[in-house]
Design an enzyme around this catalytic site. Structure first.
Site, PDB file in Angstrom:
ATOM      1  N   GLU A  17     -13.683  -2.547   6.424  1.00  0.00           N
ATOM      2  CA  GLU A  17     -12.337  -2.447   5.615  1.00  0.00           C
ATOM      3  C   GLU A  17     -11.184  -2.262   6.884  1.00  0.00           C
ATOM      4  OE1 GLU A  17     -11.834   1.031   3.819  1.00  0.00           O
ATOM      5  OE2 GLU A  17     -14.069   1.516   3.776  1.00  0.00           O
TER       6      GLU A  17
ATOM      7  N   GLU B 169     -11.730  -5.247   2.325  1.00  0.00           N
ATOM      8  CA  GLU B 169     -12.898  -4.547   2.458  1.00  0.00           C
ATOM      9  C   GLU B 169     -14.053  -5.410   1.824  1.00  0.00           C
ATOM     10  OE1 GLU B 169     -12.864  -0.814   0.490  1.00  0.00           O
ATOM     11  OE2 GLU B 169     -14.095  -0.033   1.628  1.00  0.00           O
TER      12      GLU B 169
ATOM     13  N   ASP C  88     -17.281  -1.266  -3.279  1.00  0.00           N
ATOM     14  CA  ASP C  88     -16.170  -0.567  -2.600  1.00  0.00           C
ATOM     15  C   ASP C  88     -15.418  -1.755  -2.278  1.00  0.00           C
ATOM     16  OD1 ASP C  88     -14.100   0.885  -1.496  1.00  0.00           O
ATOM     17  OD2 ASP C  88     -15.441   1.848  -0.195  1.00  0.00           O
TER      18      ASP C  88
ATOM     19  N   TYR D 205      -1.082  -1.239   8.593  1.00  0.00           N
ATOM     20  CA  TYR D 205       0.114  -0.559   7.615  1.00  0.00           C
ATOM     21  C   TYR D 205       1.161  -0.343   8.583  1.00  0.00           C
ATOM     22  CZ  TYR D 205      -4.516   0.208   5.554  1.00  0.00           C
ATOM     23  OH  TYR D 205      -5.835   0.014   5.399  1.00  0.00           O
TER      24      TYR D 205
ATOM     25  N   HIS E 213      -4.994   5.973   0.526  1.00  0.00           N
ATOM     26  CA  HIS E 213      -5.598   6.429  -0.672  1.00  0.00           C
ATOM     27  C   HIS E 213      -4.722   6.537  -1.873  1.00  0.00           C
ATOM     28  CE1 HIS E 213      -9.652   7.590   0.887  1.00  0.00           C
ATOM     29  NE2 HIS E 213      -9.576   6.227   0.980  1.00  0.00           N
TER      30      HIS E 213
ATOM     31  N   HIS F  60     -17.826   2.714   6.339  1.00  0.00           N
ATOM     32  CA  HIS F  60     -18.711   4.219   6.042  1.00  0.00           C
ATOM     33  C   HIS F  60     -19.803   3.340   5.435  1.00  0.00           C
ATOM     34  CE1 HIS F  60     -16.935   3.407   1.877  1.00  0.00           C
ATOM     35  NE2 HIS F  60     -15.673   3.344   2.496  1.00  0.00           N
TER      36      HIS F  60
ATOM     37  N   ASP G  41      -8.078  -1.481  -4.248  1.00  0.00           N
ATOM     38  CA  ASP G  41      -9.291  -0.842  -3.489  1.00  0.00           C
ATOM     39  C   ASP G  41     -10.191  -0.153  -4.983  1.00  0.00           C
ATOM     40  OD1 ASP G  41     -11.338   0.642  -2.237  1.00  0.00           O
ATOM     41  OD2 ASP G  41      -9.952   1.247  -0.855  1.00  0.00           O
TER      42      ASP G  41
ATOM     43  N   ARG H   8      -5.057  -4.505   3.664  1.00  0.00           N
ATOM     44  CA  ARG H   8      -6.586  -4.002   3.807  1.00  0.00           C
ATOM     45  C   ARG H   8      -7.705  -5.135   3.286  1.00  0.00           C
ATOM     46  NH1 ARG H   8      -6.314   0.814   2.661  1.00  0.00           N
ATOM     47  NH2 ARG H   8      -7.010   1.177   0.631  1.00  0.00           N
TER      48      ARG H   8
ATOM     49  N   HIS I 208     -18.684   6.960  -0.213  1.00  0.00           N
ATOM     50  CA  HIS I 208     -18.999   7.637   1.046  1.00  0.00           C
ATOM     51  C   HIS I 208     -20.286   8.050   1.013  1.00  0.00           C
ATOM     52  CE1 HIS I 208     -14.135   7.890   1.342  1.00  0.00           C
ATOM     53  NE2 HIS I 208     -14.434   6.733   1.414  1.00  0.00           N
TER      54      HIS I 208
ATOM     55  N   ASP J 299     -10.408  23.316 -23.444  1.00  0.00           N
ATOM     56  CA  ASP J 299     -11.679  23.266 -23.707  1.00  0.00           C
ATOM     57  C   ASP J 299     -12.261  21.688 -23.498  1.00  0.00           C
ATOM     58  OD1 ASP J 299     -10.568  22.399 -25.924  1.00  0.00           O
ATOM     59  OD2 ASP J 299     -11.798  23.402 -27.169  1.00  0.00           O
TER      60      ASP J 299
ATOM     61  N   HIS K 117      -7.342   4.324  10.352  1.00  0.00           N
ATOM     62  CA  HIS K 117      -8.669   4.682   9.654  1.00  0.00           C
ATOM     63  C   HIS K 117      -9.921   3.955  10.477  1.00  0.00           C
ATOM     64  CE1 HIS K 117      -8.920   0.847   7.111  1.00  0.00           C
ATOM     65  NE2 HIS K 117      -7.570   1.244   6.866  1.00  0.00           N
TER      66      HIS K 117
HETATM   67  N1  GLY Z   1     -12.088   3.382  -1.427  1.00  0.00           N
HETATM   68  C1  GLY Z   1     -12.037   4.318  -0.390  1.00  0.00           C
HETATM   69  C2  GLY Z   1     -12.482   3.754   0.662  1.00  0.00           C
HETATM   70  O1  GLY Z   1     -12.460   2.477   0.994  1.00  0.00           O
HETATM   71  O2  GLY Z   1     -13.107   4.467   1.651  1.00  0.00           O
HETATM   72 MN    MN Z   2     -14.486   1.838   1.615  1.00  0.00          MN
HETATM   73 MN    MN Z   3     -12.509   1.139  -0.508  1.00  0.00          MN
END
Ligand code: GLY
Ligand code: MN
Ligand code: MN
Length: 436
Positions: free
Chosen positions: A381, A405, A267, A385, A238, A350, A255, A403, A357, A34, A346
């Site tokens: 970003e 970003e 982000d 890798y 991720h 975005h 991240d 990365r 997103h 619960d 990737h």
């Molecule tokens: N934090 C997820 C992305 O960078 O899209």
């Molecule tokens: Mn992002």
């Molecule tokens: Mn991110």
């Protein structure tokens, strides 16, 4: 803020035309037994109401002449429930404090829908946001249908409105950008605290705790699960286990972004050397990604597009890999034939806003790219890798994931990097970590 929400509701209905719109908010979801997950309001619902209680519903009706009526159905006042779970605005409170024209208990949804849909020809409704509201809509339409001998006027046309609302949320007003800047600033504080605390032997979850502590003590929380990935874990895009020990000679990828009560979220990704100094091999990769980040940011101008930005980042990354001798051949071919994709799998960007997103189309109906307009906000970003398991290629960089970003606003006179105060130059990071 009341006026801002009212203005958004009016603008949305004006763009949709005559009819009734029904938008459920989010519900509490079960974590276990619960126990519930902490509540996060649906972004569309919050954008139009500013109301943060679960299991609520917004009904907007527009007469086609420019007049919009707003109704909120909310958890009813209930002394016992409030003793256990906290204050409820109730039907009267939402009229007084949230600027809607009428409030009802959410238990009255079926009857209020019946009352408010009558006389309208169009229902603006997106199925699949909330099962029980889907059912309520189905039931009320059936109820009208069974009254057919009385020939009521009721909506025989259902129109989705997610795209129109998405378009509204897509370009940020200057006031929304100011709200976003608060998220960027708290995220900066989180990154600074990490840089100052980071040392070999710490665990990834300790770093996550530092970030969350900074966000929480500024009234916020994470806008998505923190990615705190040491060494090899950074090659998982991720990664979320966040439970490994951090070793000297490796880099930690973070991240993470702060979401504040107005629901905007940053982000941001940064990579920090665990012992304060970038090892040479990692630094080689870092500098390539940093160049891709900067060159892609420079493309964030009115009239450009996410596709162009991505291509620019891909070109810099592919050139970098050619210089290192990992790839060979023509740069554009390496992008088009998937060779670069073995190390950069990737997108570069975005949309960003109340959802990490965020809403907003990427393609026009004719398949062309959506072009940047002033007020759009996006991430930049790029990353690289190195994992033989994925690339099938042995390199001296095995196990490195980098990365970088940033969050960028398409400004009237060029890109505005909203996260520019979070260091990303090697020398700057190393100086801060050395306590200078
Ligand atoms: N934090 C997820 C992305 O960078 O899209
Ligand atoms: Mn992002
Ligand atoms: Mn991110």
């Amino acid at each position: 803020m009341k006026d801002i929400y009212r203005d958004r509701r009016n603008r949305l209905m004006k763009s949709l035309g005559a009819g009734v719109l029904v938008l459920p908010g989010a519900r509490l979801t079960t974590r276990n037994s619960d126990v519930h997950h902490s509540f996060r309001q649906d972004s569309d619902f919050f954008y139009l109401t500013g109301f943060d209680e679960p299991a609520s519903c917004l009904i907007l009706s527009h007469d086609g002449q420019g007049k919009t009526e707003s109704i909120l159905l909310v958890p009813p006042k209930n002394k016992e429930k409030e003793i256990w779970d906290g204050f409820r605005e109730g039907a009267e409170g939402v009229v007084k404090n949230y600027g809607v024209d009428a409030g009802y208990s959410n238990e009255e949804l079926a009857d209020v829908l019946f009352l408010k849909l009558e006389g309208h020809k169009t229902l603006f409704f997106d199925f699949d946001r909330d099962r029980s509201t889907d059912k309520a809509i189905h039931d009320v339409l059936l109820r009208f249908k069974t009254l057919k001998r009385k020939n009521p006027v009721f909506p025989r046309k259902i129109q989705f409105f997610k795209d129109e609302l998405g378009e509204m949320r897509h370009c940020k007003s200057s006031q929304e950008v100011e709200l976003f800047k608060q998220c960027a600033e708290v995220t900066r504080k989180g990154n600074e605290a990490v840089m100052k605390a980071l040392k070999p032997g710490m665990y990834e979850y300790e770093v996550e705790a530092i970030l969350e502590y900074e966000y929480k003590r500024h009234g916020g929380t994470h806008g998505y699960g923190h990615i705190v990935a040491g060494g090899y874990n950074a090659t998982c895009l991720h990664y979320h286990d966040n439970n490994q020990k951090l070793e000297a000679g490796t880099v930690l990828l973070i991240d993470s972004g702060c979401e504040l009560p107005h629901k905007f979220t940053a982000d941001v990704t940064r990579c920090y050397p665990v012992d304060g100094k970038f090892p040479p091999k990692i630094r080689e990769i870092y500098e390539i990604v940093l160049e891709a980040n900067k060159k892609a940011i420079a493309k964030c101008v009115i009239g450009s597009s996410i596709r162009e930005v991505h291509r620019e980042a891909q070109r810099v990354l592919a050139s970098g890999l050619v210089k290192l001798g990992i790839l060979s051949g023509d740069i554009d071919s390496l992008i088009d034939n998937g060779e670069l994709g073995k190390f950069y799998m990737h997108g570069t960007s975005h949309w960003l806003g109340m959802d990490v997103h965020d809403v907003g189309r990427y393609d026009e109906p004719d398949g062309s790219a959506v072009l940047f307009r002033e007020g759009m906000m996006l991430t930049i970003e790029p990353g690289l890798y190195f994992r033989k398991e994925y690339s099938g290629i042995d390199t001296p960089y095995e196990g490195i994931g980098i990365r970088i970003e940033d969050d960028v606003l398409i400004g009237g006179s060029g890109p505005v990097v909203l996260t520019s105060s979070i260091p990303k130059e090697v020398a700057e990071i190393e100086a801060i970590m050395a306590g200078k």
